[in-house]
Design a protein around this motif. Structure first.
Motif, PDB file in Angstrom:
ATOM      1  N   ARG A 123       0.820  -1.218   0.000  1.00 39.72           N
ATOM      2  CA  ARG A 123       0.000   0.000   0.000  1.00 39.72           C
ATOM      3  C   ARG A 123       0.846   1.258   0.000  1.00 39.72           C
ATOM      4  O   ARG A 123       0.644   2.162  -0.803  1.00 39.72           O
ATOM      5  CB  ARG A 123      -0.937  -0.008   1.201  1.00 39.72           C
ATOM      6  CG  ARG A 123      -1.797   1.250   1.309  1.00 39.72           C
ATOM      7  CD  ARG A 123      -2.845   1.102   2.381  1.00 39.72           C
ATOM      8  NE  ARG A 123      -3.846   0.104   2.000  1.00 39.72           N
ATOM      9  CZ  ARG A 123      -4.811  -0.322   2.805  1.00 39.72           C
ATOM     10  NH1 ARG A 123      -4.874   0.123   4.052  1.00 39.72           N
ATOM     11  NH2 ARG A 123      -5.694  -1.212   2.387  1.00 39.72           N
ATOM     12  N   GLY A 124       1.815   1.363   0.875  1.00 41.03           N
ATOM     13  CA  GLY A 124       2.699   2.507   0.875  1.00 41.03           C
ATOM     14  C   GLY A 124       2.053   3.795   1.348  1.00 41.03           C
ATOM     15  O   GLY A 124       0.857   3.858   1.642  1.00 41.03           O
ATOM     16  N   ARG A 125       2.894   4.841   1.357  1.00 43.54           N
ATOM     17  CA  ARG A 125       2.463   6.166   1.808  1.00 43.54           C
ATOM     18  C   ARG A 125       2.809   7.222   0.774  1.00 43.54           C
ATOM     19  O   ARG A 125       3.063   8.379   1.114  1.00 43.54           O
ATOM     20  CB  ARG A 125       3.149   6.509   3.136  1.00 43.54           C
ATOM     21  CG  ARG A 125       2.922   5.494   4.244  1.00 43.54           C
ATOM     22  CD  ARG A 125       3.613   5.890   5.546  1.00 43.54           C
ATOM     23  NE  ARG A 125       5.063   5.961   5.412  1.00 43.54           N
ATOM     24  CZ  ARG A 125       5.890   4.922   5.502  1.00 43.54           C
ATOM     25  NH1 ARG A 125       5.399   3.695   5.688  1.00 43.54           N
ATOM     26  NH2 ARG A 125       7.192   5.076   5.384  1.00 43.54           N
ATOM     27  N   TYR A 151      11.074   4.631   3.492  1.00 44.72           N
ATOM     28  CA  TYR A 151      10.677   3.255   3.765  1.00 44.72           C
ATOM     29  C   TYR A 151      11.891   2.467   4.264  1.00 44.72           C
ATOM     30  O   TYR A 151      12.998   2.589   3.731  1.00 44.72           O
ATOM     31  CB  TYR A 151      10.114   2.593   2.506  1.00 44.72           C
ATOM     32  CG  TYR A 151       8.850   3.238   1.991  1.00 44.72           C
ATOM     33  CD1 TYR A 151       7.620   2.936   2.562  1.00 44.72           C
ATOM     34  CD2 TYR A 151       8.883   4.146   0.935  1.00 44.72           C
ATOM     35  CE1 TYR A 151       6.452   3.528   2.090  1.00 44.72           C
ATOM     36  CE2 TYR A 151       7.722   4.736   0.449  1.00 44.72           C
ATOM     37  CZ  TYR A 151       6.511   4.423   1.041  1.00 44.72           C
ATOM     38  OH  TYR A 151       5.355   5.007   0.573  1.00 44.72           O
ATOM     39  N   ASP A 196       6.978   5.297  -3.884  1.00 46.36           N
ATOM     40  CA  ASP A 196       5.899   4.463  -3.364  1.00 46.36           C
ATOM     41  C   ASP A 196       6.513   3.166  -2.870  1.00 46.36           C
ATOM     42  O   ASP A 196       7.721   2.910  -3.065  1.00 46.36           O
ATOM     43  CB  ASP A 196       4.846   4.202  -4.443  1.00 46.36           C
ATOM     44  CG  ASP A 196       3.451   3.952  -3.857  1.00 46.36           C
ATOM     45  OD1 ASP A 196       3.360   3.736  -2.630  1.00 46.36           O
ATOM     46  OD2 ASP A 196       2.469   3.982  -4.619  1.00 46.36           O
ATOM     47  N   ASP A 225      -0.413  -5.459   2.809  1.00 44.60           N
ATOM     48  CA  ASP A 225      -0.397  -4.023   2.548  1.00 44.60           C
ATOM     49  C   ASP A 225       0.732  -3.322   3.291  1.00 44.60           C
ATOM     50  O   ASP A 225       1.224  -2.275   2.861  1.00 44.60           O
ATOM     51  CB  ASP A 225      -1.732  -3.394   2.958  1.00 44.60           C
ATOM     52  CG  ASP A 225      -2.860  -3.749   1.996  1.00 44.60           C
ATOM     53  OD1 ASP A 225      -2.543  -4.203   0.868  1.00 44.60           O
ATOM     54  OD2 ASP A 225      -4.033  -3.574   2.371  1.00 44.60           O
ATOM     55  N   ASP A 226       1.157  -3.908   4.413  1.00 42.78           N
ATOM     56  CA  ASP A 226       2.182  -3.267   5.244  1.00 42.78           C
ATOM     57  C   ASP A 226       3.583  -3.791   4.993  1.00 42.78           C
ATOM     58  O   ASP A 226       4.543  -3.302   5.589  1.00 42.78           O
ATOM     59  CB  ASP A 226       1.843  -3.472   6.722  1.00 42.78           C
ATOM     60  CG  ASP A 226       1.859  -4.956   7.101  1.00 42.78           C
ATOM     61  OD1 ASP A 226       1.581  -5.806   6.233  1.00 42.78           O
ATOM     62  OD2 ASP A 226       2.145  -5.250   8.287  1.00 42.78           O
ATOM     63  N   ALA A 245       7.881   8.728   0.370  1.00 41.52           N
ATOM     64  CA  ALA A 245       8.171   8.681   1.802  1.00 41.52           C
ATOM     65  C   ALA A 245       9.440   7.873   2.017  1.00 41.52           C
ATOM     66  O   ALA A 245      10.008   7.285   1.086  1.00 41.52           O
ATOM     67  CB  ALA A 245       6.995   8.052   2.558  1.00 41.52           C
ATOM     68  N   ASP A 266       9.327  -1.957   6.198  1.00 40.22           N
ATOM     69  CA  ASP A 266       8.307  -1.845   5.154  1.00 40.22           C
ATOM     70  C   ASP A 266       8.552  -2.814   4.012  1.00 40.22           C
ATOM     71  O   ASP A 266       7.629  -3.137   3.260  1.00 40.22           O
ATOM     72  CB  ASP A 266       8.285  -0.422   4.586  1.00 40.22           C
ATOM     73  CG  ASP A 266       8.011   0.625   5.650  1.00 40.22           C
ATOM     74  OD1 ASP A 266       6.884   0.620   6.176  1.00 40.22           O
ATOM     75  OD2 ASP A 266       8.908   1.428   5.955  1.00 40.22           O
TER      76      ASP A 266
END
Length: 505
Positions: free
Chosen positions: A181-183, A188, A376, A240-241, A186, A218
């Motif tokens: 999913r990511g942020r 990681y 991402d 997702d994580d 950012a 991550d």
């Protein structure tokens, strides 16, 4: 020399020999099996003695008839006492199928090195480290790798068992997705050098994934020694994580290299030395498969671990491997020398990273970890960040760095970037640190260490600034070090950054 159950061969005086380059290989006499003839199983033994100076790989051909459901191999070898400082016996093992042993060919069916004394392969299953698939008729090869040989020689015995019957169905591999999913853009955190029970590790993929999440990671990269057999066993651990990339630690006799983020199912051969002039071919294979080439622990002291292939084919280099030790300090210094050469010769520079190389308890997954600025949480974005050097290395999730250089008309550059200003322009180097109690900060340039701070408070947080010019410092990078203790390492690292470059290109 091989024989069947009616006799044990001694020595290697009677043998077939071929040479595959500077790293020679022996092909011994074959082990033959009759057709099933109503039997359920059939076993043969073979053995011999390998002298000191044996080739890197010895192949024992096995003539496999039709109708075989499973091939199983076990082995033993002697471990005589040797004087202090003298290498004893260590014998690795693997398997190639009827496609043969050609370097980079299709025949690879598994490798366990010295981690197991037996293995099996059949259509529907295989020992960890080995590839399930049909046991077809033809000449198979048990591959022996005499890692070290005692002065007395290495005497070994193989036991090969064929089980006849109808083959099962080979499972269709399912691989982890290439994105999480990511942020968005950012920082990681990841650990790209990990070993499971699919090579010489003792942890399952599920255990590794749980430890990665606990370490605040991550992303991770699987890197079992000389096999891709774990690739289909990571899919149900991704989420997702957690992004799970797939790779291999290519473990040659002249150094190890992590293939980072290759396409699922990619196998990269390791049966060559630096003098064979074959490394560039396999480095290109890694890139064609979508991976990065990362030499691992270049100054490690284990037999065959020292990196001898040079760095021309590298995309990054593993400067920090596991708990910080003198060989990491040597690698850090060597890497800094490559930065100096790069800026003075106007050529590309080599980014650094750090990984745990965790195998088993008490090895800590995520100690250290590479923190990457990526667009991402995808394989391609993480690789792009590593390749560009937009990263720093921290000993744990507790350590966070913010590092930048500003100057000129409001210009700013971050880790892995260049601040393009005139040579005499004053610039300000700024480091923000958290999670590093009692550590000191050093700013390192092409002229050496030009700034050292007082220790951080017990809170572990602080901000440091230093002013210079591009004429004085062509690049600057930051180190965060623990208080100096007795011993050979001048204050073990808590974190370090890739450089920021100063001045016009």
């Amino acid at each position: 020399m091989c024989d069947d159950t009616h006799g044990q061969a001694q020595g290697i005086g009677r043998r077939a020999l071929f040479v595959t380059g500077a790293a020679a290989a022996l092909t011994l006499g074959s082990v033959s099996f009759a057709a099933a003839d109503g039997q359920r199983q059939e076993t043969r033994t073979a053995g011999g003695t390998l002298p000191p100076g044996s080739p890197d790989f010895v192949y024992v051909p096995v003539e496999v008839p039709s109708g075989v459901q499973e091939i199983k191999v076990s082995y033993t070898y002697d471990k005589p006492s040797v004087p202090a400082g003298t290498q004893g016996n260590a014998l690795d093992i693997g398997l190639f199928d009827e496609h043969g042993t050609e370097l980079g060919g299709r025949g690879f069916r598994g490798w366990s090195g010295g981690a197991r004394t037996e293995f099996f392969v059949r259509a529907d299953d295989a020992t960890p480290g080995y590839i399930p698939g049909p046991v077809r008729e033809g000449t198979w090869y048990v591959a022996l790798g005499p890692y070290t040989v005692a002065p007395q020689g290495l005497t070994y015995e193989l036991t090969i068992t064929l089980t006849y019957g109808r083959a099962g169905e080979t499972p269709r591999p399912v691989y982890p997705p290439s994105r999480a999913r990511g942020r968005g853009r950012a920082w990681y955190r990841g650990d790209c050098h990990l070993h499971s029970w699919y090579s010489d590790g003792r942890r399952t993929p599920a255990q590794i994934a749980a430890l990665a999440r606990a370490a605040g990671l991550d992303f991770i990269n699987s890197s079992d020694h000389n096999t891709h057999s774990s690739h289909p066993h990571w899919a149900d651990q991704a989420g997702d994580d957690l992004l799970i990339m797939l790779g291999e630690e290519i473990t040659t006799r002249n150094g190890h290299v992590v293939a980072l983020g290759t396409e699922p199912g990619t196998f990269v051969d390791w049966r060559y030395r630096a003098r064979d002039n074959r490394w560039a071919r396999f480095a290109r294979d890694v890139r064609r498969a979508g991976g990065l080439v990362v030499p691992a622990h270049p100054h490690a002291t284990c037999v065959g671990c020292g990196w001898k292939f040079g760095f021309a084919e590298a995309d990054a280099v593993e400067v920090w491997n596991g708990p910080y030790t003198p060989d990491d300090e040597a690698t850090l210094a060597e890497w800094d020398n490559t930065l100096v050469a790069a800026v003075r010769q106007g050529r590309a520079w080599l980014p650094a990273m750090g990984n745990s190389d965790a195998h088993r308890d008490p090895d800590a997954v995520g100690m250290p970890q590479t923190v990457v600025l990526a667009d991402d949480l995808t394989r391609e974005a993480i690789q792009a960040g590593i390749r560009a050097g937009r990263s720093y290395v921290a000993e744990s999730k507790n350590v966070t760095l913010g590092f930048s250089v500003t100057g000129g008309r409001g210009q700013r550059a971050g880790i892995g970037e260049r601040l393009e200003v005139a040579a005499d322009t004053p610039v300000t180097v700024r480091l923000e640190v958290s999670g590093a109690p009692r550590c000191s900060v050093r700013f390192v340039t092409d002229q050496g260490v030009l700034y050292t701070s007082d220790p951080l408070p017990v809170s572990g947080a602080g901000t440091f600034e230093w002013r210079t010019t591009p004429a004085y410092a062509a690049y600057v990078r930051a180190e965060v070090r623990h208080e100096t203790a007795l011993g050979p390492v001048p204050g073990a690292l808590a974190a370090f950054t890739n450089p920021v470059f100063l001045g016009a290109t």
